[in-house]
Design a protein around this motif. Structure first.
Motif, PDB file in Angstrom:
ATOM      1  N   ALA A  38       0.817  -1.214   0.000  1.00  0.00           N
ATOM      2  CA  ALA A  38       0.000   0.000   0.000  1.00  0.00           C
ATOM      3  C   ALA A  38       0.852   1.267   0.000  1.00  0.00           C
ATOM      4  O   ALA A  38       0.511   2.252  -0.655  1.00  0.00           O
ATOM      5  CB  ALA A  38      -0.946  -0.009   1.200  1.00  0.00           C
ATOM      6  N   VAL A  39       1.974   1.251   0.714  1.00  0.00           N
ATOM      7  CA  VAL A  39       2.889   2.392   0.705  1.00  0.00           C
ATOM      8  C   VAL A  39       3.462   2.589  -0.698  1.00  0.00           C
ATOM      9  O   VAL A  39       3.499   3.699  -1.232  1.00  0.00           O
ATOM     10  CB  VAL A  39       4.027   2.196   1.735  1.00  0.00           C
ATOM     11  N   GLY A  40       3.889   1.496  -1.313  1.00  0.00           N
ATOM     12  CA  GLY A  40       4.452   1.572  -2.658  1.00  0.00           C
ATOM     13  C   GLY A  40       3.476   2.115  -3.680  1.00  0.00           C
ATOM     14  O   GLY A  40       3.863   2.844  -4.604  1.00  0.00           O
ATOM     15  N   VAL A  41       2.199   1.789  -3.533  1.00  0.00           N
ATOM     16  CA  VAL A  41       1.175   2.311  -4.451  1.00  0.00           C
ATOM     17  C   VAL A  41       1.146   3.836  -4.371  1.00  0.00           C
ATOM     18  O   VAL A  41       1.108   4.530  -5.398  1.00  0.00           O
ATOM     19  CB  VAL A  41      -0.212   1.697  -4.152  1.00  0.00           C
ATOM     20  N   LEU A  42       1.187   4.381  -3.158  1.00  0.00           N
ATOM     21  CA  LEU A  42       1.194   5.834  -2.993  1.00  0.00           C
ATOM     22  C   LEU A  42       2.473   6.448  -3.552  1.00  0.00           C
ATOM     23  O   LEU A  42       2.436   7.464  -4.256  1.00  0.00           O
ATOM     24  CB  LEU A  42       1.037   6.213  -1.518  1.00  0.00           C
ATOM     25  N   LEU A  43       3.611   5.846  -3.257  1.00  0.00           N
ATOM     26  CA  LEU A  43       4.880   6.380  -3.752  1.00  0.00           C
ATOM     27  C   LEU A  43       4.915   6.388  -5.273  1.00  0.00           C
ATOM     28  O   LEU A  43       5.454   7.308  -5.888  1.00  0.00           O
ATOM     29  CB  LEU A  43       6.049   5.577  -3.183  1.00  0.00           C
ATOM     30  N   ASP A  44       4.301   5.390  -5.884  1.00  0.00           N
ATOM     31  CA  ASP A  44       4.239   5.312  -7.343  1.00  0.00           C
ATOM     32  C   ASP A  44       3.397   6.449  -7.928  1.00  0.00           C
ATOM     33  O   ASP A  44       3.654   6.903  -9.037  1.00  0.00           O
ATOM     34  CB  ASP A  44       3.685   3.945  -7.755  1.00  0.00           C
ATOM     35  N   ILE A  45       2.397   6.910  -7.180  1.00  0.00           N
ATOM     36  CA  ILE A  45       1.597   8.063  -7.604  1.00  0.00           C
ATOM     37  C   ILE A  45       2.443   9.329  -7.531  1.00  0.00           C
ATOM     38  O   ILE A  45       2.452  10.144  -8.454  1.00  0.00           O
ATOM     39  CB  ILE A  45       0.344   8.222  -6.707  1.00  0.00           C
ATOM     40  N   ILE A  46       3.154   9.490  -6.433  1.00  0.00           N
ATOM     41  CA  ILE A  46       3.939  10.704  -6.206  1.00  0.00           C
ATOM     42  C   ILE A  46       5.077  10.824  -7.208  1.00  0.00           C
ATOM     43  O   ILE A  46       5.303  11.901  -7.770  1.00  0.00           O
ATOM     44  CB  ILE A  46       4.467  10.739  -4.757  1.00  0.00           C
ATOM     45  N   ASP A  47       5.792   9.740  -7.451  1.00  0.00           N
ATOM     46  CA  ASP A  47       6.885   9.757  -8.430  1.00  0.00           C
ATOM     47  C   ASP A  47       7.121   8.345  -8.953  1.00  0.00           C
ATOM     48  O   ASP A  47       7.882   7.577  -8.356  1.00  0.00           O
ATOM     49  CB  ASP A  47       8.163  10.307  -7.808  1.00  0.00           C
ATOM     50  N   PRO A  48       6.476   7.987 -10.072  1.00  0.00           N
ATOM     51  CA  PRO A  48       6.645   6.638 -10.616  1.00  0.00           C
ATOM     52  C   PRO A  48       8.072   6.341 -11.088  1.00  0.00           C
ATOM     53  O   PRO A  48       8.439   5.185 -11.267  1.00  0.00           O
ATOM     54  CB  PRO A  48       5.654   6.581 -11.781  1.00  0.00           C
ATOM     55  N   ASN A  49       8.873   7.378 -11.254  1.00  0.00           N
ATOM     56  CA  ASN A  49      10.269   7.188 -11.665  1.00  0.00           C
ATOM     57  C   ASN A  49      11.228   7.187 -10.473  1.00  0.00           C
ATOM     58  O   ASN A  49      12.440   7.163 -10.660  1.00  0.00           O
ATOM     59  CB  ASN A  49      10.679   8.281 -12.648  1.00  0.00           C
ATOM     60  N   GLY A  50      10.678   7.193  -9.261  1.00  0.00           N
ATOM     61  CA  GLY A  50      11.513   7.266  -8.064  1.00  0.00           C
ATOM     62  C   GLY A  50      12.089   5.935  -7.600  1.00  0.00           C
ATOM     63  O   GLY A  50      12.860   5.898  -6.653  1.00  0.00           O
ATOM     64  N   TRP A  51      11.720   4.845  -8.262  1.00  0.00           N
ATOM     65  CA  TRP A  51      12.202   3.532  -7.812  1.00  0.00           C
ATOM     66  C   TRP A  51      13.679   3.362  -8.125  1.00  0.00           C
ATOM     67  O   TRP A  51      14.122   3.590  -9.244  1.00  0.00           O
ATOM     68  CB  TRP A  51      11.376   2.413  -8.449  1.00  0.00           C
ATOM     69  N   CYS A  52      14.441   2.976  -7.118  1.00  0.00           N
ATOM     70  CA  CYS A  52      15.881   2.747  -7.256  1.00  0.00           C
ATOM     71  C   CYS A  52      16.120   1.372  -7.883  1.00  0.00           C
ATOM     72  O   CYS A  52      15.213   0.540  -7.960  1.00  0.00           O
ATOM     73  CB  CYS A  52      16.558   2.802  -5.890  1.00  0.00           C
ATOM     74  N   ASP A  53      17.338   1.147  -8.308  1.00  0.00           N
ATOM     75  CA  ASP A  53      17.700  -0.170  -8.828  1.00  0.00           C
ATOM     76  C   ASP A  53      17.454  -1.220  -7.749  1.00  0.00           C
ATOM     77  O   ASP A  53      17.684  -0.960  -6.557  1.00  0.00           O
ATOM     78  CB  ASP A  53      19.171  -0.203  -9.248  1.00  0.00           C
ATOM     79  N   PRO A  54      16.996  -2.403  -8.151  1.00  0.00           N
ATOM     80  CA  PRO A  54      16.683  -3.423  -7.144  1.00  0.00           C
ATOM     81  C   PRO A  54      17.926  -3.953  -6.433  1.00  0.00           C
ATOM     82  O   PRO A  54      19.018  -3.947  -6.981  1.00  0.00           O
ATOM     83  CB  PRO A  54      16.027  -4.533  -7.964  1.00  0.00           C
ATOM     84  N   VAL A  55      17.701  -4.395  -5.206  1.00  0.00           N
ATOM     85  CA  VAL A  55      18.742  -5.044  -4.418  1.00  0.00           C
ATOM     86  C   VAL A  55      18.373  -6.519  -4.355  1.00  0.00           C
ATOM     87  O   VAL A  55      17.261  -6.870  -3.979  1.00  0.00           O
ATOM     88  CB  VAL A  55      18.816  -4.452  -2.995  1.00  0.00           C
ATOM     89  N   TYR A  56      19.295  -7.367  -4.757  1.00  0.00           N
ATOM     90  CA  TYR A  56      19.059  -8.815  -4.729  1.00  0.00           C
ATOM     91  C   TYR A  56      19.362  -9.341  -3.343  1.00  0.00           C
ATOM     92  O   TYR A  56      20.408  -9.037  -2.768  1.00  0.00           O
ATOM     93  CB  TYR A  56      19.930  -9.511  -5.775  1.00  0.00           C
ATOM     94  N   TRP A  57      18.447 -10.130  -2.788  1.00  0.00           N
ATOM     95  CA  TRP A  57      18.624 -10.688  -1.451  1.00  0.00           C
ATOM     96  C   TRP A  57      18.462 -12.200  -1.520  1.00  0.00           C
ATOM     97  O   TRP A  57      17.381 -12.727  -1.343  1.00  0.00           O
ATOM     98  CB  TRP A  57      17.613 -10.085  -0.492  1.00  0.00           C
ATOM     99  N   PRO A  58      19.549 -12.925  -1.798  1.00  0.00           N
ATOM    100  CA  PRO A  58      19.448 -14.381  -1.919  1.00  0.00           C
ATOM    101  C   PRO A  58      19.070 -15.028  -0.588  1.00  0.00           C
ATOM    102  O   PRO A  58      19.508 -14.587   0.468  1.00  0.00           O
ATOM    103  CB  PRO A  58      20.844 -14.804  -2.366  1.00  0.00           C
ATOM    104  N   GLY A  59      18.232 -16.029  -0.662  1.00  0.00           N
ATOM    105  CA  GLY A  59      17.847 -16.781   0.522  1.00  0.00           C
ATOM    106  C   GLY A  59      16.687 -16.186   1.287  1.00  0.00           C
ATOM    107  O   GLY A  59      16.136 -16.826   2.173  1.00  0.00           O
ATOM    108  N   ALA A  60      16.286 -14.958   0.978  1.00  0.00           N
ATOM    109  CA  ALA A  60      15.141 -14.350   1.661  1.00  0.00           C
ATOM    110  C   ALA A  60      13.854 -14.943   1.104  1.00  0.00           C
ATOM    111  O   ALA A  60      13.845 -15.589   0.056  1.00  0.00           O
ATOM    112  CB  ALA A  60      15.153 -12.839   1.460  1.00  0.00           C
ATOM    113  N   ALA A  61      12.776 -14.731   1.795  1.00  0.00           N
ATOM    114  CA  ALA A  61      11.438 -15.178   1.358  1.00  0.00           C
ATOM    115  C   ALA A  61      11.426 -16.683   1.095  1.00  0.00           C
ATOM    116  O   ALA A  61      10.967 -17.146   0.056  1.00  0.00           O
ATOM    117  CB  ALA A  61      10.974 -14.395   0.134  1.00  0.00           C
ATOM    118  N   GLY A  62      11.947 -17.448   2.021  1.00  0.00           N
ATOM    119  CA  GLY A  62      11.898 -18.901   1.883  1.00  0.00           C
ATOM    120  C   GLY A  62      12.762 -19.437   0.759  1.00  0.00           C
ATOM    121  O   GLY A  62      12.347 -20.323   0.023  1.00  0.00           O
ATOM    122  N   ASN A  63      13.945 -18.876   0.605  1.00  0.00           N
ATOM    123  CA  ASN A  63      14.899 -19.293  -0.427  1.00  0.00           C
ATOM    124  C   ASN A  63      14.419 -19.029  -1.845  1.00  0.00           C
ATOM    125  O   ASN A  63      14.913 -19.614  -2.789  1.00  0.00           O
ATOM    126  CB  ASN A  63      15.296 -20.767  -0.266  1.00  0.00           C
TER     127      ASN A  63
END
Length: 126
Positions: A38-63
């Protein structure tokens, strides 16, 4: 003063979001599937180009393969909650920073339920 127009826009975006609802991340990709909270939905309204490059997190979310995204627009930055500057834009109490995470991640409310809550608290009362 509550920014009713922005809150109404947020509610509409929550109800019309076609991306899977994320839990515990403002925006992420799990096994190639985009998710947003829900926070991301609002941030996307404010600035859809504000998303930074993704960070890869191996092993998170159940591998599973997980990438998460932070968001930055001007001096505003976050990777977990509503920036204080966004709270000011909304014209609401700081308590929303915690409450919106609680609704999305702890109470597991759907986007529609969160939109209903936002309308009840910020649009109907004010």
């Amino acid at each position: 003063m509550v920014n009713k127009a922005l809150i109404a826009q947020w509610c509409e975006a929550l109800r019309n979001c076609k991306v899977k609802q994320a839990r515990n991340w403002i925006k992420c990709e799990v096994n190639g599937e985009q998710q947003i909270d829900a926070v991301g939905v609002l941030l996307d309204i404010i600035d859809p180009n504000g998303w930074c490059d993704p960070v890869y997190w191996p092993g998170a979310a159940g591998n599973k393969e997980l990438k998460y995204f932070a968001w930055q627009s001007g001096d505003m930055y976050t990777d977990i909650s509503l920036p204080r500057e966004v709270i000011k834009l909304l014209g609401v109490d700081e308590g929303l920073r915690v409450e919106i995470i609680n609704l999305n991640d702890k109470r597991l409310m759907s986007f529609s339920e969160i939109a209903d809550w936002l309308e009840k608290v910020y649009l109907e009362k004010n």
